[in-house]
Design a protein around this motif. Structure first.
Motif, PDB file in Angstrom:
ATOM      1  N   ASP A  41       1.817 -40.753 -19.856  1.00 19.05           N
ATOM      2  CA  ASP A  41       1.125 -39.450 -19.770  1.00 19.05           C
ATOM      3  C   ASP A  41       0.943 -38.820 -21.139  1.00 19.05           C
ATOM      4  OD1 ASP A  41       1.052 -39.743 -17.073  1.00 19.05           O
ATOM      5  OD2 ASP A  41       2.651 -38.312 -16.626  1.00 19.05           O
ATOM      6  N   ASN A  42       1.746 -39.253 -22.104  1.00 13.93           N
ATOM      7  CA  ASN A  42       1.671 -38.675 -23.448  1.00 13.93           C
ATOM      8  C   ASN A  42       1.044 -39.626 -24.465  1.00 13.93           C
ATOM      9  OD1 ASN A  42       3.012 -35.838 -23.649  1.00 13.93           O
ATOM     10  ND2 ASN A  42       4.247 -36.997 -22.178  1.00 13.93           N
ATOM     11  N   GLY A  43       0.210 -40.534 -23.961  1.00 13.04           N
ATOM     12  CA  GLY A  43      -0.641 -41.321 -24.850  1.00 13.04           C
ATOM     13  C   GLY A  43      -0.045 -42.611 -25.389  1.00 13.04           C
ATOM     14  N   ILE A  44       1.130 -43.026 -24.868  1.00 14.53           N
ATOM     15  CA  ILE A  44       1.695 -44.318 -25.288  1.00 14.53           C
ATOM     16  C   ILE A  44       1.244 -45.375 -24.283  1.00 14.53           C
ATOM     17  CG2 ILE A  44       3.837 -45.620 -25.709  1.00 14.53           C
ATOM     18  CD1 ILE A  44       3.592 -43.359 -27.688  1.00 14.53           C
ATOM     19  N   ALA A  45       0.692 -46.472 -24.777  1.00 12.20           N
ATOM     20  CA  ALA A  45       0.296 -47.554 -23.867  1.00 12.20           C
ATOM     21  C   ALA A  45       1.537 -48.343 -23.474  1.00 12.20           C
ATOM     22  CB  ALA A  45      -0.715 -48.463 -24.556  1.00 12.20           C
ATOM     23  N   THR A  46       1.947 -48.254 -22.202  1.00 11.69           N
ATOM     24  CA  THR A  46       3.093 -49.037 -21.726  1.00 11.69           C
ATOM     25  C   THR A  46       2.624 -49.968 -20.616  1.00 11.69           C
ATOM     26  OG1 THR A  46       3.988 -47.854 -19.817  1.00 11.69           O
ATOM     27  CG2 THR A  46       4.424 -46.877 -21.977  1.00 11.69           C
ATOM     28  N   HIS A  47       3.500 -50.904 -20.247  1.00 15.32           N
ATOM     29  CA  HIS A  47       3.130 -51.850 -19.189  1.00 15.32           C
ATOM     30  C   HIS A  47       3.309 -51.247 -17.790  1.00 15.32           C
ATOM     31  CE1 HIS A  47       7.414 -53.675 -18.495  1.00 15.32           C
ATOM     32  NE2 HIS A  47       7.452 -52.373 -18.617  1.00 15.32           N
ATOM     33  N   PHE A  48       3.928 -50.080 -17.704  1.00 10.48           N
ATOM     34  CA  PHE A  48       4.305 -49.502 -16.408  1.00 10.48           C
ATOM     35  C   PHE A  48       3.084 -49.003 -15.625  1.00 10.48           C
ATOM     36  CE2 PHE A  48       5.431 -45.695 -13.940  1.00 10.48           C
ATOM     37  CZ  PHE A  48       6.385 -46.222 -13.087  1.00 10.48           C
ATOM     38  N   VAL A  49       3.051 -49.366 -14.339  1.00  8.02           N
ATOM     39  CA  VAL A  49       1.990 -48.861 -13.457  1.00  8.02           C
ATOM     40  C   VAL A  49       2.574 -47.871 -12.449  1.00  8.02           C
ATOM     41  CG1 VAL A  49       0.145 -49.454 -11.842  1.00  8.02           C
ATOM     42  CG2 VAL A  49       0.728 -51.043 -13.701  1.00  8.02           C
ATOM     43  N   GLU A  50       3.554 -48.326 -11.659  1.00  3.65           N
ATOM     44  CA  GLU A  50       4.140 -47.427 -10.649  1.00  3.65           C
ATOM     45  C   GLU A  50       5.466 -47.979 -10.152  1.00  3.65           C
ATOM     46  OE1 GLU A  50       1.872 -47.307  -6.998  1.00  3.65           O
ATOM     47  OE2 GLU A  50       1.542 -49.473  -7.025  1.00  3.65           O
ATOM     48  N   GLN A  51       6.279 -47.082  -9.615  1.00  2.00           N
ATOM     49  CA  GLN A  51       7.500 -47.510  -8.935  1.00  2.00           C
ATOM     50  C   GLN A  51       7.104 -47.858  -7.510  1.00  2.00           C
ATOM     51  OE1 GLN A  51      10.881 -44.862  -9.294  1.00  2.00           O
ATOM     52  NE2 GLN A  51      12.097 -46.071  -7.855  1.00  2.00           N
ATOM     53  N   VAL A  52       7.488 -49.045  -7.024  1.00  2.00           N
ATOM     54  CA  VAL A  52       7.033 -49.468  -5.696  1.00  2.00           C
ATOM     55  C   VAL A  52       8.148 -49.496  -4.656  1.00  2.00           C
ATOM     56  CG1 VAL A  52       4.967 -50.701  -6.454  1.00  2.00           C
ATOM     57  CG2 VAL A  52       7.147 -51.923  -6.399  1.00  2.00           C
ATOM     58  N   SER A  53       9.409 -49.413  -5.091  1.00  2.00           N
ATOM     59  CA  SER A  53      10.521 -49.288  -4.146  1.00  2.00           C
ATOM     60  C   SER A  53      11.689 -48.700  -4.922  1.00  2.00           C
ATOM     61  CB  SER A  53      10.902 -50.661  -3.556  1.00  2.00           C
ATOM     62  OG  SER A  53      11.643 -51.403  -4.516  1.00  2.00           O
ATOM     63  N   ASP A  54      12.823 -48.529  -4.257  1.00  2.00           N
ATOM     64  CA  ASP A  54      13.999 -47.953  -4.926  1.00  2.00           C
ATOM     65  C   ASP A  54      14.373 -48.692  -6.201  1.00  2.00           C
ATOM     66  OD1 ASP A  54      14.370 -46.000  -3.137  1.00  2.00           O
ATOM     67  OD2 ASP A  54      16.176 -46.829  -2.209  1.00  2.00           O
ATOM     68  N   THR A  55      14.175 -50.025  -6.172  1.00  2.00           N
ATOM     69  CA  THR A  55      14.641 -50.826  -7.306  1.00  2.00           C
ATOM     70  C   THR A  55      13.520 -51.589  -8.016  1.00  2.00           C
ATOM     71  OG1 THR A  55      15.088 -52.665  -5.811  1.00  2.00           O
ATOM     72  CG2 THR A  55      16.961 -51.202  -6.341  1.00  2.00           C
ATOM     73  N   GLU A  56      12.257 -51.349  -7.604  1.00  2.00           N
ATOM     74  CA  GLU A  56      11.177 -52.178  -8.160  1.00  2.00           C
ATOM     75  C   GLU A  56      10.033 -51.362  -8.771  1.00  2.00           C
ATOM     76  OE1 GLU A  56      11.071 -56.027  -5.218  1.00  2.00           O
ATOM     77  OE2 GLU A  56      10.504 -54.077  -4.407  1.00  2.00           O
ATOM     78  N   GLN A  57       9.514 -51.936  -9.854  1.00  2.00           N
ATOM     79  CA  GLN A  57       8.345 -51.360 -10.535  1.00  2.00           C
ATOM     80  C   GLN A  57       7.219 -52.389 -10.546  1.00  2.00           C
ATOM     81  OE1 GLN A  57       9.624 -50.875 -14.584  1.00  2.00           O
ATOM     82  NE2 GLN A  57      10.436 -48.822 -14.227  1.00  2.00           N
ATOM     83  N   ARG A  58       5.995 -51.880 -10.438  1.00  2.00           N
ATOM     84  CA  ARG A  58       4.832 -52.734 -10.689  1.00  2.00           C
ATOM     85  C   ARG A  58       4.385 -52.461 -12.113  1.00  2.00           C
ATOM     86  NH1 ARG A  58      -0.902 -52.579  -9.894  1.00  2.00           N
ATOM     87  NH2 ARG A  58      -0.908 -50.455  -9.065  1.00  2.00           N
ATOM     88  N   CYS A  59       4.221 -53.534 -12.883  1.00  2.00           N
ATOM     89  CA  CYS A  59       3.829 -53.399 -14.283  1.00  2.00           C
ATOM     90  C   CYS A  59       2.731 -54.401 -14.599  1.00  2.00           C
ATOM     91  CB  CYS A  59       5.029 -53.691 -15.205  1.00  2.00           C
ATOM     92  SG  CYS A  59       6.400 -52.542 -15.000  1.00  2.00           S
ATOM     93  N   HIS A  60       2.001 -54.155 -15.667  1.00  2.00           N
ATOM     94  CA  HIS A  60       1.010 -55.140 -16.124  1.00  2.00           C
ATOM     95  C   HIS A  60       1.730 -56.256 -16.867  1.00  2.00           C
ATOM     96  CE1 HIS A  60      -2.271 -52.697 -14.879  1.00  2.00           C
ATOM     97  NE2 HIS A  60      -2.043 -51.739 -15.757  1.00  2.00           N
TER      98      HIS A  60
END
Ligand code: UDP
Length: 238
Positions: free
Chosen positions: A62-81
């Motif tokens: 949100d503050n202009g840093i390009a990260t691999h993070f897309v979204e949190q998809v469960s309690d313990t999992e993230q979807r990333c590029h």
């Protein structure tokens, strides 16, 4: 559910192939230190670290840093590029602690006038040795131009995270980040930002709120990670 292809299985995270160019990162409860010489399961650590890293990476996005993070998809999992990982650890230090204190015979807690940036080669068999810019280029890992960008982004991440943690009553002592290249070659911040990879000291009490609680047997590891997650949630979710 179809069996997911495991791309990487580390001590504290598993990475699966996701849809298209995405990956799924699952955070484990396991905590490892000193290259796995010491390890334990900490109840709910996977949930806490997934929550913390998701909040922090979302804030950076949100503050202009390009990260691999897309979204949190469960309690313990993230979807990333998915990115092509660069095997360099960038360590940013605002306060002297850990390996730097030890290596240079300095007391922990000294605040230098400048921000300190270390590069380490990510190679556990060699003990992740400290390297400099010229080593990184000679090893073919990055160009000098990319290094300039890596330092600039790392400094910006430091400014943003210092502010976030400051608002949470926590001193950001140091942290480790890693980068990858997206399909178009651009640099992207990858991996996690959690109390496993940052040193966090409570401003009010000086108490350690990070993996040093485990490394140094200070106890209350789970409760402390929960406290970090709660303080960040109070800021990020309002
Ligand atoms: N760090 C990390 N992974 C590593 C090495 C360091 O996440 O392989 C983090 C560590 O948790 C700390 C910072 O980078 O927040 C600086 O670590 P240091 O070089 O002091 O090494 P340590 O003594 O923690 O191994």
């Amino acid at each position: 559910m179809a069996e997911q292809e495991v791309l990487y299985n580390g001590s504290s995270k598993v990475v699966y192939k996701g849809e298209g160019e995405d990956i799924i990162i699952r955070f484990k409860d396991y905590i490892a230190a000193f290259y796995n010489i010491k390890g334990a399961n900490i109840e709910n650590k996977g949930i806490m670290n997934c929550r913390i890293s998701s909040m922090v990476l979302r804030y950076l996005n949100d503050n202009g840093i390009a990260t691999h993070f897309v979204e949190q998809v469960s309690d313990t999992e993230q979807r990333c590029h998915r990115v092509k990982h660069i095997p360099i650890e960038v360590i940013v230090r605002n306060v002297i602690a850990g390996s730097m204190a030890k290596r240079l015979g300095l007391d922990e807690g000294i605040v230098p006038e400048n921000t300190i940036f270390d590069l380490c080669l990510r190679d556990s068999e060699l003990g992740d040795p400290l390297i400099n810019d010229h080593h990184a280029v000679a090893l073919g890992l990055v160009s000098y131009e990319e290094l300039a960008q890596i330092y600039a982004v790392s400094a910006k991440v430091n400014t943003l995270l210092t502010k976030l943690y400051d608002d949470a009553g926590i001193k950001l002592v140091d942290f480790k980040i890693e980068f990858g290249r997206a399909a178009d070659g651009s640099l992207v911040l990858a991996d996690e930002l959690t109390p496993d990879t940052c040193r966090l000291w409570d401003v009010a009490t000086g108490e350690r709120m990070d993996k040093d609680r485990f490394r140094r047997d200070f106890g209350r590891v789970r409760e402390t990670y929960e406290e970090v997650a709660q303080r960040l949630a109070n800021l990020c979710n309002r």
